[in-house]
Scaffold this active site. Structure first.
Site, PDB file in Angstrom:
ATOM      1  CG  ASP A  31      -1.880   1.096   1.313  1.00  0.00           C
ATOM      2  OD1 ASP A  31      -2.972   0.859   1.827  1.00  0.00           O
ATOM      3  OD2 ASP A  31      -1.566   2.226   0.849  1.00  0.00           O
ATOM      4  CD  GLU A  81      26.649   3.323   6.298  1.00  0.00           C
ATOM      5  OE1 GLU A  81      26.369   2.199   6.707  1.00  0.00           O
ATOM      6  OE2 GLU A  81      26.153   4.363   6.746  1.00  0.00           O
ATOM      7  CB  CYS A 113      24.583   6.553   9.083  1.00  0.00           C
ATOM      8  SG  CYS A 113      23.846   5.290   8.038  1.00  0.00           S
ATOM      9  CB  THR A 154      14.984   2.547   3.729  1.00  0.00           C
ATOM     10  OG1 THR A 154      15.590   1.273   3.966  1.00  0.00           O
ATOM     11  CG2 THR A 154      13.598   2.560   4.318  1.00  0.00           C
ATOM     12  CB  SER A 203      17.906  -0.729  12.695  1.00  0.00           C
ATOM     13  OG  SER A 203      18.317   0.517  12.318  1.00  0.00           O
ATOM     14  CG  HIS A 235      21.095   8.797  10.489  1.00  0.00           C
ATOM     15  ND1 HIS A 235      21.452   8.941   9.166  1.00  0.00           N
ATOM     16  CD2 HIS A 235      20.845   7.468  10.683  1.00  0.00           C
ATOM     17  CE1 HIS A 235      21.431   7.738   8.594  1.00  0.00           C
ATOM     18  NE2 HIS A 235      21.070   6.846   9.482  1.00  0.00           N
ATOM     19  CE  LYS A 244       9.243   4.333  13.416  1.00  0.00           C
ATOM     20  NZ  LYS A 244       8.129   3.622  13.993  1.00  0.00           N
ATOM     21  CG  ASN A 278      19.739   5.730   4.582  1.00  0.00           C
ATOM     22  OD1 ASN A 278      20.323   6.754   4.947  1.00  0.00           O
ATOM     23  ND2 ASN A 278      19.855   4.581   5.212  1.00  0.00           N
ATOM     24  CB  SER A 310      23.841   0.615  12.180  1.00  0.00           C
ATOM     25  OG  SER A 310      22.564   1.108  11.899  1.00  0.00           O
TER      26      SER A 310
HETATM   27  N1  COA Z   1      -0.432   3.334   5.732  1.00  0.00           N
HETATM   28  C1  COA Z   1       0.277   3.970   6.691  1.00  0.00           C
HETATM   29  N2  COA Z   1       1.259   3.385   7.431  1.00  0.00           N
HETATM   30  C2  COA Z   1       1.532   2.091   7.166  1.00  0.00           C
HETATM   31  C3  COA Z   1       0.813   1.357   6.191  1.00  0.00           C
HETATM   32  C4  COA Z   1      -0.199   2.048   5.452  1.00  0.00           C
HETATM   33  N3  COA Z   1      -0.902   1.420   4.508  1.00  0.00           N
HETATM   34  N4  COA Z   1       1.312   0.106   6.159  1.00  0.00           N
HETATM   35  C5  COA Z   1       2.302   0.044   7.108  1.00  0.00           C
HETATM   36  N5  COA Z   1       2.420   1.250   7.715  1.00  0.00           N
HETATM   37  C6  COA Z   1       3.372   1.642   8.744  1.00  0.00           C
HETATM   38  C7  COA Z   1       3.579   0.614   9.823  1.00  0.00           C
HETATM   39  O1  COA Z   1       2.563   0.686  10.802  1.00  0.00           O
HETATM   40  C8  COA Z   1       4.943   1.015  10.355  1.00  0.00           C
HETATM   41  O2  COA Z   1       4.786   2.127  11.190  1.00  0.00           O
HETATM   42  P1  COA Z   1       5.503   2.179  12.643  1.00  0.00           P
HETATM   43  O3  COA Z   1       6.979   1.980  12.395  1.00  0.00           O
HETATM   44  O4  COA Z   1       5.199   3.534  13.146  1.00  0.00           O
HETATM   45  O5  COA Z   1       4.941   1.056  13.424  1.00  0.00           O
HETATM   46  C9  COA Z   1       5.665   1.496   9.090  1.00  0.00           C
HETATM   47  O6  COA Z   1       4.629   1.757   8.127  1.00  0.00           O
HETATM   48  C10 COA Z   1       6.635   0.472   8.511  1.00  0.00           C
HETATM   49  O7  COA Z   1       5.966  -0.735   8.409  1.00  0.00           O
HETATM   50  P2  COA Z   1       6.739  -2.108   8.723  1.00  0.00           P
HETATM   51  O8  COA Z   1       5.771  -3.217   8.610  1.00  0.00           O
HETATM   52  O9  COA Z   1       7.522  -1.984   9.997  1.00  0.00           O
HETATM   53  O10 COA Z   1       7.718  -2.109   7.471  1.00  0.00           O
HETATM   54  P3  COA Z   1       8.906  -3.061   7.090  1.00  0.00           P
HETATM   55  O11 COA Z   1       8.878  -4.364   7.822  1.00  0.00           O
HETATM   56  O12 COA Z   1       8.894  -3.116   5.609  1.00  0.00           O
HETATM   57  O13 COA Z   1      10.215  -2.290   7.603  1.00  0.00           O
HETATM   58  C11 COA Z   1      11.868  -0.613   7.784  1.00  0.00           C
HETATM   59  C12 COA Z   1      10.413  -0.904   7.463  1.00  0.00           C
HETATM   60  C13 COA Z   1      12.068   0.887   7.755  1.00  0.00           C
HETATM   61  C14 COA Z   1      12.206  -1.121   9.205  1.00  0.00           C
HETATM   62  C15 COA Z   1      12.767  -1.311   6.725  1.00  0.00           C
HETATM   63  O14 COA Z   1      12.542  -0.692   5.477  1.00  0.00           O
HETATM   64  C16 COA Z   1      14.245  -1.255   7.046  1.00  0.00           C
HETATM   65  O15 COA Z   1      14.753  -2.066   7.796  1.00  0.00           O
HETATM   66  N6  COA Z   1      14.985  -0.277   6.456  1.00  0.00           N
HETATM   67  C17 COA Z   1      16.379  -0.045   6.741  1.00  0.00           C
HETATM   68  C18 COA Z   1      16.524   0.874   7.919  1.00  0.00           C
HETATM   69  C19 COA Z   1      17.979   1.210   8.153  1.00  0.00           C
HETATM   70  O16 COA Z   1      18.684   1.542   7.223  1.00  0.00           O
HETATM   71  N7  COA Z   1      18.464   1.091   9.386  1.00  0.00           N
HETATM   72  C20 COA Z   1      19.852   1.284   9.650  1.00  0.00           C
HETATM   73  C21 COA Z   1      20.276   2.689   9.806  1.00  0.00           C
HETATM   74  S1  COA Z   1      19.525   3.573  11.104  1.00  0.00           S
END
Ligand code: COA
Length: 389
Positions: A31, A81, A113, A154, A203, A235, A244, A278, A310
């Site tokens: 979605d 990185e 990062c 991301t 993370s 970041h 958050k 990112n 990280s």
């Molecule tokens: N409308 C609005 N929000 C929605 C939605 C919709 N239709 N569907 C899902 N969401 C929200 C979820 O509720 C969640 O919100 P929350 O985090 O506030 O709970 C958010 O969207 C992400 O959903 P999630 O199911 O957690 O997504 P994911 O399992 O695909 O993971 C990341 C998202 C960001 C964790 C993932 O892309 C990731 O690991 N990215 C890398 C991050 C990174 O680089 N970290 C290292 C450096 S800090």
């Protein structure tokens, strides 16, 4: 009286192409609200086959040299990185491409990062030792996760170059800093992998723990109170993370976490990251660029910076915006770097993602794709060949 040291000039660059998240969602059935609202991303920069961290870094840095010359620069620190070599610093190629004098020290820094913040703080120390010198700090990264993995949404790519010196025209960097290190496995990239590994939930948790840790240390070191900051640059692996993090900080400090208060504190800082994606080391400094370029007059205002890498290392520090800073911004060039990107469809993005430089030691030209000033022309005998376009 203590010296005023900080960011004298700042310039950004990003990739040749852009993939809208609508195209990613159409491919994987997500979605679009998950991307636009849930993680706060609209599109992500994608590099051309003849772009890498060196061409991005040189593109970001060249305007600084054009404006200020290189006479005072004696150190170039490139943080990344997504390094291209285990031994040679990527900054050495950049040094050559932008024509810095041989009397320069060049080094590469790594800690996920966080690396560019270490570079900035080391630069402040070098300038304090010899105020006549300037340090060129560059953050440059191409963020790449596996196709069809949660991290795929991301990704992104960008470089930010900053000239650090005395009597800065943009932002004075203050003492003290709050620092924090914890040995966690939330994101990493073993030497044998092209793409990063990430545990997304780990993370987010590690980042929030680091927010607390840095703020606690910052306070103990005699830092400012929350109310003294006009804006907070975080970041942003995805822009929702900044929300958050700030909500967590307010909560930790016992303040109201009303979403409008959070949004007000973040202000314009998410605007560039939201469309670039990112950019790892550059992400925090894209937040600063977006803030300076778009906010009403910030003269004399304090900005809080939360740098997270990280693994993990984090730092909270403060900067004060200098009078007259608006005369030194590169707002039009930054917008141009973002709007000039050519949109790719999902298949085009996938082909670029799968492109690798041949590793057989032969002579190979790379496809001519970039319209930027520098390109990775090819590889020969395992040596990368760069040209000015
Ligand atoms: N409308 C609005 N929000 C929605 C939605 C919709 N239709 N569907 C899902 N969401 C929200 C979820 O509720 C969640 O919100 P929350 O985090 O506030 O709970 C958010 O969207 C992400 O959903 P999630 O199911 O957690 O997504 P994911 O399992 O695909 O993971 C990341 C998202 C960001 C964790 C993932 O892309 C990731 O690991 N990215 C890398 C991050 C990174 O680089 N970290 C290292 C450096 S800090």
């Amino acid at each position: 009286m203590s010296l005023s040291i900080g960011i004298h000039d700042l310039s950004l660059a990003t990739g040749e192409f852009v993939l809208p998240h609508t195209a990613l969602a159409a491919h994987n059935g997500a979605d679009i609200g998950k991307y636009h609202v849930g993680i706060g991303q609209e599109s992500m920069s994608v590099t051309a086959a003849d772009e890498d961290i060196v061409t991005l870094a040189a593109t970001a840095a060249a305007p600084l040299i054009a404006r200020h010359g290189s006479d005072r620069i004696r150190t170039l620190i490139l943080a990344t990185e997504s390094s291209i070599d285990q031994a040679k610093a990527a900054g050495v190629y950049v040094h050559s491409l932008i024509g810095l004098p041989s009397a320069t020290r060049v080094v590469e820094l790594k800690q996920a990062c966080y690396g560019a913040t270490a570079a900035l703080q080391f630069a402040v120390g070098l300038v304090r030792r010899d105020p006549a010198q300037q340090v060129l700090v560059i953050a440059s990264d191409v963020s790449r996760y596996d196709l069809d993995s949660p991290g795929e949404a991301t990704q992104g790519a960008a470089a930010v170059a900053m000239l650090v010196g005395v009597n800065p025209a943009l932002v004075r960097i203050e003492d003290p800093s709050g620092v924090f290190t914890a040995d966690v496995m939330d994101f990493w990239r073993p030497n044998y992998r092209d793409t990063a590994l990430v545990d997304g939930q780990e993370s987010v948790g590690a980042y929030l723990q680091a927010v607390e840790g840095t703020w606690k240390d910052y306070t103990e070191q005699g830092g400012r109170t929350l109310e003294e900051f006009a804006a907070f640059c975080y970041h942003q692996p995805f822009t929702k993370m900044a929300h958050k993090a700030h909500r967590h900080l307010l909560n930790y400090c016992g303040r109201d976490t009303d979403p409008t208060a959070v949004t007000a504190a973040l202000g314009h800082t998410t605007a560039y990251n939201r469309v670039i994606g990112n950019s790892y080391t550059a992400s925090l400094y894209l937040a600063l660029a977006a803030l300076l370029d778009q906010a009403d007059d910030l003269t004399g205002q304090n900005i809080g910076f939360l740098s997270y890498g990280s693994g993990s290392v984090a730092e909270f520090f403060a900067g004060t915006v200098v009078a007259g800073y608006q005369d030194h911004l590169r707002t039009a060039a930054h917008r141009e770097a973002i709007t000039r990107r050519t949109e790719v469809d999902y298949a085009g993005y996938r082909a670029l993602h799968e492109h690798r430089l041949p590793a057989d030691g032969g002579d190979h030209a790379t496809p001519a794709q970039t319209t930027g000033p520098y390109r990775l022309a090819g590889i020969s005998g395992h040596k990368r060949l760069y040209t000015t376009r």
